[in-house]
Each structure stands twice: as structure tokens, then as C-alpha cells.
Enzyme design. Structure first.
Site, PDB file in Angstrom:
ATOM      1  CB  SER A 174      -4.265  -4.443  -8.831  1.00 33.42           C
ATOM      2  OG  SER A 174      -5.549  -4.059  -8.375  1.00 33.42           O
ATOM      3  CG  HIS A 227      -0.051  -4.977  -9.274  1.00 31.80           C
ATOM      4  ND1 HIS A 227       0.016  -6.301  -8.933  1.00 31.80           N
ATOM      5  CD2 HIS A 227      -0.954  -4.399  -8.430  1.00 31.80           C
ATOM      6  CE1 HIS A 227      -0.831  -6.541  -7.936  1.00 31.80           C
ATOM      7  NE2 HIS A 227      -1.423  -5.405  -7.613  1.00 31.80           N
ATOM      8  CE  LYS A 247       1.019  -5.916  -4.674  1.00 30.00           C
ATOM      9  NZ  LYS A 247       0.370  -6.878  -3.782  1.00 30.00           N
TER      10      LYS A 247
HETATM   11  C1  LIG Z   1      -2.684  -1.766  -6.322  1.00 34.55           C
HETATM   12  C2  LIG Z   1      -2.312  -2.322  -4.979  1.00 34.55           C
HETATM   13  N1  LIG Z   1      -1.915  -1.476  -4.019  1.00 34.55           N
HETATM   14  C3  LIG Z   1      -1.576  -1.922  -2.803  1.00 34.55           C
HETATM   15  C4  LIG Z   1      -1.614  -3.258  -2.483  1.00 34.55           C
HETATM   16  C5  LIG Z   1      -1.256  -3.706  -1.113  1.00 34.55           C
HETATM   17  O1  LIG Z   1       0.066  -4.106  -1.073  1.00 34.55           O
HETATM   18  P1  LIG Z   1       0.557  -5.154   0.019  1.00 34.55           P
HETATM   19  O2  LIG Z   1       0.162  -6.503  -0.471  1.00 34.55           O
HETATM   20  O3  LIG Z   1       2.029  -4.940   0.111  1.00 34.55           O
HETATM   21  O4  LIG Z   1      -0.156  -4.794   1.298  1.00 34.55           O
HETATM   22  C6  LIG Z   1      -2.002  -4.179  -3.444  1.00 34.55           C
HETATM   23  C7  LIG Z   1      -2.031  -5.622  -3.096  1.00 34.55           C
HETATM   24  O5  LIG Z   1      -2.408  -6.479  -3.809  1.00 34.55           O
HETATM   25  C8  LIG Z   1      -2.380  -3.704  -4.721  1.00 34.55           C
HETATM   26  O6  LIG Z   1      -2.792  -4.546  -5.669  1.00 34.55           O
END
Ligand SMILES: Cc1ncc(COP(=O)(O)O)c(C=O)c1O
Length: 408
Positions: free
Chosen positions: A177, A205, A236
Site C-alpha cells: 500500500s 489496493h 478503494k
Molecule cells: C493494505 C491495506 N489493507 C487493509 C486496509 C484497510 O481497509 P479499510 O480502509 O477498508 O479499512 C488498508 C487501508 O488503507 C490497506 O491499505
């Protein structure tokens, strides 16, 4: 320590965070604190958060099914729209079944804790650059965590051998990310199969915007059918809110029973589910957005590199500009904002110490001319500030190598 002192400490370290306010819908340009700016830090990769058809689907669901689901799925909140979207997402992700969660954070924490709970005392293997929600899932699990060096199959293999029968789960971001690079999924899956360990890949992502037809990094790497748990997000590229875990029917039943963030949390609201379902339709029927996203990502990366700005290991729509010092990263972000360019500074603990950066993310809806102008502005302000660019967060010594330890 009282709040005043803690806040002062954060300010001194260049780590104080503050909220800015957006007063338009989310698009390539937004009104930020009263000024129109070009957004280069949103995860609304395909511009679907404000797509007219997605908005209409949400509004229609609010009319027909109401604003909320009223309870958790196991009490009275399980609605037809949840089950329909789960089938669509399973088909899209090439998995047997899927289960919705309130968010990606809830999906990761609940799933890791539930899966590791199958065998208390086991060991979870987690990449050092995994997202905070994975780290927190490891902390919640009744298990030990081995943090392996970023994408380092030798280190992972060493840990697996050392753990022997206690090795239970390998978990990794599919598309990292903060760095925009990909996990070595074929190597990870080979190791997992050799050691009889479950695999879990977080596609937050990548869902909807990476790989063939936007099906994610697992499908892109040819590993579908060989990964036990695939976490996808609706907040996203799908422009809505929520997340899902793709898995077998049996694993879905286990999560329904044992994932505490599923059992003890209100079911996702119908408008968010309907919006995600419409976004999925659009991803399938209009591949042009995916192509434009890739094209824009290449354009911004090439423009930055052409101006002598390294972009780490990024090969995707997430492009880090590695600044190093947190105050310098914030200063660069602030200068860009004076030109109407919104690229957030990302600092520890989101990234390892010494790797503060601008995390630039492109959208399919960006205009190429805007991306070229943004790259030039980054180069100009970085030169003015005297930024000495570094490399990616990998192998920064954020995690002490060759040890079995809890996630940091
Ligand atoms: C790699 C990754 N996993 C999980 C999440 C969490 O997702 P959510 O924003 O739906 O809670 C994010 C959020 O930015 C993320 O970047």
C-alpha cells in the site's frame, strides 16, 4: 502521559497529524479546506466513488432497503443484498465463496485472529511492510508472529523451517500500500504448500484495479485456487465502503462463527453494498478505466524518474517519492498544496522510520497534463527544500532479521 505533552512530543518529532476537510464529492479534483486541488492521494483509483450510476444505485438501495442494516449478520442484519454481492465477489475473485466485513481493517483483524485460533500456539508469518490492520490482526491472534524481511523468500523459508509444525499462516499485502510493488506470490505459495501452511493475501489496493479484468494480484500471479484467504476491499477502487474475504465454503463458515469482527459488528449498510455492486458491474463492463489507470501510473512514474526523482520499487498506480525525514515530507506536501496539488506526506508509524514519503496515487480520471505538471512541481519544490531522495521502505532494518518475534 497527559494529552498536551504527548501532542507536543509528536509535533517536535514532525509526526503530528491533522485532519483536512473535503467539501465536494471525491474525484480527481476536490475542494480542500476551501480551495480546489488536484487529488494525488486518494484510493478512489477508478473514480467510481462519485460515478452517477454508483450514486444512483446507493440512493435506490436507501429507498428500497433503508439506510442501515440494524444489527450484525448473525442477529437480524443479514439481508438479500449481502448474499447477492458475496456471490458476485466470489465469482469475480475466482474463489468458491466470500464473506463481507464492515471494512478492510475489520476483515484483516478478524480473519487473522480467527484463522490463527484454529491452532493456538502457532506461528504467523507476516511481511515487514504489511498494513497496520494485518499487524493488529497478528497482535490479536493467540499466536506468535514471525516478521520476515520485505518480500524475502529466503528469510521466510528460514522462519518456516525454524517454526516446524507450529507454522500456521503466511500473510502478505498482494500490492504493497505504501510502496506500490507486488509480493512474490508464486514463491510464497510454493513455500506455504511445502510446509502445509495457510496463505492469506490482502488485495486492498488491487481489488477491481489490478491484474486481468481488475481481479487482483493473486489472479495476476496465476495463484488463484492456491491462496486460502483473499481479502478484497470495497472502499478503494470500488468507491464504496466495506470489504470481503474470498475463501472456501468451509472457511467462510468458520469465519461466520469465529471472526469476532464479523460476529460482533453491524452488517454493512444497503446503500454501500448496492454502490459496490454497481461499481463491480462497471469494472466488468468498462475495462477502459483500468487501462487509463495503468497508462496514468506509467506516465507519472516516468515523469518523476525523468526528472531524477526515484520512485522505489513501484510498478503500479501507487508511487512513493521517498523523502526520509518526516518534517521534510510534510514541508514538501505543504509546498505542493500552494500549487493546488494534494499529495499527502506519509510518516511513521505508517511507514518505517527514515522512510517518510509522499505517497502519490493516480486515478484513471486524471488528465495526463496534470500528472506531468505535478511531477515538475515535485521536482521544483524538492530542489528548493534541498530534499535528498532515498529508496523504498524495504530492508530498512525496521525489523530485526532472523528472529521469531511478535509484530512490531
Ligand atoms: C493494505 C491495506 N489493507 C487493509 C486496509 C484497510 O481497509 P479499510 O480502509 O477498508 O479499512 C488498508 C487501508 O488503507 C490497506 O491499505
Amino acid at each position: 502521559m497527559e494529552p498536551t505533552r504527548r501532542l507536543a512530543d509528536l509535533r517536535r518529532a514532525g509526526l503530528l497529524r491533522r485532519l483536512r476537510s473535503v467539501s465536494t464529492s471525491q474525484g480527481p479534483r476536490v475542494m480542500l479546506d476551501g480551495e480546489v486541488v488536484l487529488t494525488l492521494c486518494s484510493n478512489n483509483y477508478l473514480g467510481l466513488a462519485d460515478h452517477p450510476k454508483v450514486r444512483r444505485a446507493a440512493a435506490k438501495a436507501a429507498s428500497s432497503h433503508g439506510a442501515g442494516s440494524g444489527a450484525s449478520r448473525l442477529i437480524s442484519g443479514n439481508m438479500d443484498c449481502h448474499l447477492e454481492l458475496e456471490s458476485e465477489l466470489a465469482e469475480f475473485s475466482l474463489v468458491e465463496a466470500s464473506l463481507l466485513f464492515g471494512s478492510g481493517y475489520l476483515a484483516n483483524t478478524g480473519t487473522i485472529a480467527a484463522v490463527a485460533g484454529i491452532a493456538p500456539g502457532g506461528v504467523i508469518f507476516s511481511d515487514e511492510l504489511n498494513h497496520a490492520s494485518i499487524i493488529d490482526g497478528c497482535r490479536l491472534a493467540d499466536a506468535e508472529t514471525f516478521v520476515y524481511r520485505h518480500a524475502d523468500l529466503d528469510h521466510l523459508s528460514w522462519g518456516l523451517q525454524k517454526a516446524g509444525d507450529r507454522a500456521k499462516l503466511i500473510v502478505t499485502d498482494g500490492l504493497f500500500s505504501m510502496d506500490g510493488n507486488l509480493a512474490p506470490l508464486p514463491g510464497i505459495v510454493d513455500l506455504a504448500e511445502r510446509h502445509g501452511v495457510l496463505t492469506m493475501v490482502d488485495e486492498a489496493h488491487a481489488t477491481g484495479c489490478f491484474g486481468p479484468e481488475g481481479r487482483g494480484a493473486v489472479v495476476d500471479s496465476g495463484m488463484s485456487g492456491r491462496v486460502d484467504l483473499v481479502v478484497g476491499t470495497l472502499g478503494k477502487a470500488f468507491g464504496s465502503y466495506g470489504a470481503f474475504v474470498g475463501c472456501s465454503n468451509e472457511m467462510r463458515q468458520l469465519l461466520i462463527n469465529q471472526a469476532r469482527t464479523f460476529v460482533f459488528s453491524t452488517a454493512p449498510p444497503p446503500p454501500a453494498i448496492a454502490a459496490a455492486s454497481k461499481a463491480l458491474d462497471l469494472v466488468r463492463s468498462k475495462p477502459g478505466r483500468l487501462e487509463r489507470l495503468q497508462h496514468n501510473a506509467e506516465l507519472l512514474r516516468d515523469s518523476l524518474r525523468g526528472l531524477g526523482i526515484p520512485t522505489g520499487n513501484s510498478t503500479t498506480h501507487i508511487i512513493p517519492v521517498m523523502v526520509g525525514d518526516p518534517s521534510m515530507a510534510t514541508a514538501l506536501s505543504d509546498r505542493l498544496l500552494t500549487d493546488g496539488i494534494y499529495a499527502q506526506a506519509i510518516r511513521p508509524p505508517t511507514v518505517p522510520d527514515g522512510t517518510s514519503r509522499l505517497r502519490m496515487s493516480v486515478m484513471s480520471e486524471h488528465e495526463p497534463a496534470d500528472l506531468r505538471a505535478a511531477a515538475k512541481a515535485v521536482a521544483r519544490y524538492a530542489a528548493e527544500l534541498g530534499v535528498e531522495f532515498g529508496q523504498s521502505g524495504a530492508g530498512t532494518g525496521a525489523v530485526e532479521p532472523a528472529r521469531l518475534a511478535r509484530a512490531a
